[in-house]
Write an enzyme that holds these catalytic residues in place. Structure first.
Site, mmCIF file in Angstrom:
data_model
loop_
_atom_site.group_PDB
_atom_site.id
_atom_site.type_symbol
_atom_site.label_atom_id
_atom_site.label_comp_id
_atom_site.label_asym_id
_atom_site.label_seq_id
_atom_site.Cartn_x
_atom_site.Cartn_y
_atom_site.Cartn_z
ATOM 1 N N LYS A 17 0.846 -1.220 0.000
ATOM 2 C CA LYS A 17 0.000 0.000 0.000
ATOM 3 C C LYS A 17 0.864 1.246 0.000
ATOM 4 O O LYS A 17 0.567 2.222 -0.691
ATOM 5 C CB LYS A 17 -0.862 0.037 1.269
ATOM 6 C CG LYS A 17 -2.177 -0.650 1.121
ATOM 7 C CD LYS A 17 -3.099 -0.309 2.269
ATOM 8 C CE LYS A 17 -2.523 -0.391 3.618
ATOM 9 N NZ LYS A 17 -2.707 -1.385 4.548
ATOM 10 N N GLY A 18 1.937 1.195 0.801
ATOM 11 C CA GLY A 18 2.826 2.352 0.919
ATOM 12 C C GLY A 18 3.460 2.691 -0.417
ATOM 13 O O GLY A 18 3.472 3.841 -0.839
ATOM 14 N N CYS A 380 25.615 6.694 13.365
ATOM 15 C CA CYS A 380 25.102 6.812 14.721
ATOM 16 C C CYS A 380 25.822 5.835 15.660
ATOM 17 O O CYS A 380 26.961 6.076 16.013
ATOM 18 C CB CYS A 380 23.586 6.658 14.713
ATOM 19 S SG CYS A 380 22.817 7.490 16.113
ATOM 20 N N MET A 383 29.165 5.038 14.375
ATOM 21 C CA MET A 383 30.225 6.017 14.651
ATOM 22 C C MET A 383 30.710 5.873 16.088
ATOM 23 O O MET A 383 31.912 5.881 16.361
ATOM 24 C CB MET A 383 29.725 7.448 14.436
ATOM 25 C CG MET A 383 30.788 8.456 14.829
ATOM 26 S SD MET A 383 30.239 10.163 14.879
ATOM 27 C CE MET A 383 29.891 10.366 16.613
ATOM 28 N N HIS A 513 21.668 10.525 10.905
ATOM 29 C CA HIS A 513 21.207 9.485 9.976
ATOM 30 C C HIS A 513 21.018 10.067 8.576
ATOM 31 O O HIS A 513 19.905 10.441 8.211
ATOM 32 C CB HIS A 513 19.875 8.902 10.461
ATOM 33 C CG HIS A 513 20.002 8.087 11.698
ATOM 34 N ND1 HIS A 513 20.255 6.738 11.684
ATOM 35 C CD2 HIS A 513 19.933 8.442 13.004
ATOM 36 C CE1 HIS A 513 20.327 6.287 12.921
ATOM 37 N NE2 HIS A 513 20.136 7.304 13.751
ATOM 38 N N GLU A 515 20.824 8.582 5.883
ATOM 39 C CA GLU A 515 19.985 7.734 5.030
ATOM 40 C C GLU A 515 18.557 8.259 4.891
ATOM 41 O O GLU A 515 17.888 8.023 3.898
ATOM 42 C CB GLU A 515 19.971 6.285 5.539
ATOM 43 C CG GLU A 515 19.238 6.016 6.861
ATOM 44 C CD GLU A 515 20.114 6.210 8.096
ATOM 45 O OE1 GLU A 515 21.132 6.913 7.989
ATOM 46 O OE2 GLU A 515 19.755 5.671 9.169
#
Ligand code: GLN
Length: 541
Positions: A17-18, A380, A383, A513, A515
């Protein structure tokens, strides 16, 4: 006034659906319309921030610091538009608001009920701050027939009544299975699902049929007849080889055209599909390939690192290479296996994470990447662990660690209030786990001529965060003496945002983040650069 498109799902979950909503949003946006997508999640959590990624996949973070469903990541990536805290609502949020109101006497003595109080809150959310948009696409999580979804379905039924059918459209996505033994495509589950939806007062206007094989005319006719939907509004979505083909496939099936026809809107222009052809071609056909190892705790669950997986592919597109992901479970990564498992890799990425499990395997992998000069990207937690590795093996602080993992360690990483006693930088109440981390976008200043500054081509950047622990800057000088560069700091210069190694071809750690901001049509510079370094390594090996 905005037109509202409601997307529901039937038969089974995980039908896409997404992705369907995001593809439709892209097609409409590319035709020149302003589109917003919202997600209504029927579960009782306030947000997915406290949920285990094994159950619910990645937690996606918006610019304004909301911890949301990963579908918002699809929306942002496909429409290249930022979502906000207003774009994801859950039953938990609705009830929490209602109960707060009830305790402060706002209902003036009335009995508080699902109808109208819960449904009214849902309706308020759907239309909150939507002026200026041509289309609002609202995806309802879950599957029709779930107990939790009932108030949401009732609310969208009422909403459509309130604004009129000419301003609202229902799309229902169902499964049309292929039964191998009888070599037949079956429409019955779709008929039943639509019947269920109608029993709740919702008649779908468009049915999207997810199937393994193309839908023959006869089956389309059957669905049209039994489900009372125009045959042109029976849209097939056959499994695509890469999700980047989805906008192309929905265009071919005329989904956007049928939506515009329903609303009696004459299209301004055709959508631009060229970038999706280019991306799909690279992903499926590029002769060059790089092998990237992603080492994390949740690798067995496909969606747990969704945005990272996507951003790596985007980085590949920027370099015209296919990215082969080698997912390694950090908990099962014995120290003796590291050489074997990582020798053929062109890049190592350690994503965000929480807690002790699997950390030693990650730390050893970082050591391997550092010594073998394999491009390394720590995000995060990645690191934070890269600093612990450096502290243990180069600074010779044997007990170096994070207070998140071991309270008795020498804290290279810890809670900021452990060393700033003035309390200015105190994080939220630790008894409350949900929503109390450093969340959302924060600025960061990059050191002139550092690798990361040349990658961003800027000295001031803004990225999204989701963490509680910080680098202990009291150790900064010791690190710097040995060649580890603190290349990015927060505006107040107290929080470490990025680090790098000057004796390594590509070794970067970031507290944020990146990404979450990478888009297929606009790959993130860090991922593009990381894949470039990995590609160079492959060529030189
Ligand atoms: N667990 C670490 C922290 O809370 C890192 C979080 C993350 O990787 N998102 O700071």
């Amino acid at each position: 006034m905005a037109r509202y498109i409601f997307v529901t799902g039937g038969v089974v979950s995980s039908l896409g659906k997404g992705l369907s909503s995001a593809s439709l949003a892209y097609l409409l946006k590319s035709r020149g319309y302003k589109v917003k997508i919202r997600k209504l999640d029927p579960y009782l959590n306030i947000d997915p921030g406290t949920m285990n990624p094994f159950q619910h996949g990645e937690v996606f973070v918006t610019e304004d610091g909301a911890e949301t469903d990963l579908d918002l990541g699809h929306y942002e990536r496909f429409t290249d538009t930022n979502s906000s805290i207003l774009d994801n609502i859950t039953t938990g949020k609705i009830y929490s608001k209602i109960l707060d109101k009830e305790r402060s006497g706002k209902y003036l003595g009335n009995t508080v009920q699902v109808i109208p109080h819960v449904t009214n809150e849902i309706k308020n959310f759907i239309k909150n701050k939507t002026s200026g948009f041509d289309f609002i696409i609202c995806e309802i999580g879950g599957t029709v027939g779930d107990i939790e979804s009932l108030p949401f379905l009732e609310a969208i039924r009422q909403f459509s009544n309130d604004i009129g059918k000419k301003n609202s459209l229902f799309i229902h996505l169902t499964l049309v299975p292929y039964i191998k033994s009888s070599d037949e495509i079956k429409t019955k589950p779709t008929q039943h699902s639509v019947k269920e939806l109608r029993s709740l007062g919702i008649q779908p206007d468009i049915i999207i049929c997810r199937s393994e094989l193309p839908l023959p005319k006869d089956q389309r006719k059957k669905i049209s007849l039994f489900c009372n939907v125009d045959i042109d509004n029976v849209i097939e979505t056959v499994d695509v080889k890469t999700i980047y083909e989805a906008p192309i496939s929905f265009f071919k099936e005329k989904l956007d055209k049928q939506v515009l026809k329903y609303f009696k809107i004459k299209s301004k222009k055709l959508p631009n599909l060229k970038p999706w052809f280019k991306i799909s071609n690279t992903v499926l056909k590029s002769k060059n390939e790089v092998n990237i190892s992603v080492i994390g705790k949740y690798v067995d669950f496909k969606d747990a690192y969704k945005s990272i997986d996507e951003a790596l592919v985007h980085g590949g597109v920027a370099n015209n290479v296919r990215v082969r992901l080698n997912k390694i479970d950090s908990e099962k990564l014995g120290l003796s296996q590291i050489k074997d498992k990582l020798s053929n890799t062109s890049g190592i990425l350690i994503p965000g994470g929480f807690g002790k499990r699997g950390t030693e395997g990650k730390i050893e992998s970082i050591k391997f990447a550092r010594i073998q000069k394999i491009p390394f990207f720590g995000i995060c937690f990645g690191m934070q662990l890269s600093l612990i590795e450096f502290a243990r093996n180069i600074l010779k602080i044997q007990n170096a660690g994070s207070t998140e993992i071991n309270k008795k360690c020498t804290p290279i990483i810890g809670l900021i209030e452990e060393w700033y006693k003035d309390g200015i930088l105190k994080k939220g109440d630790l008894k409350k786990i949900g929503g109390t981390m450093r969340l959302g976008k924060y600025e960061c200043n990059l050191l002139e001529k550092s690798l990361i500054q040349t990658i961003y081509k800027s000295s001031r950047i803004s990225e999204r965060h989701r963490h509680r622990y910080e680098v202990n800057v009291n150790f900064r000088k010791k690190f710097e003496k040995k060649g580890l560069i603190f290349s990015g700091m927060s505006n107040n210069n107290k929080l470490t945002e990025t680090i790098e190694l000057n004796s390594h071809p590509w070794f970067i750690g970031v507290q944020f983040h990146p990404e979450f901001k990478s888009r297929p049509l606009n790959p993130h510079p860090l991922f593009a650069s990381f894949i470039k370094a990995a590609k160079n390594k492959t060529l030189n090996d």
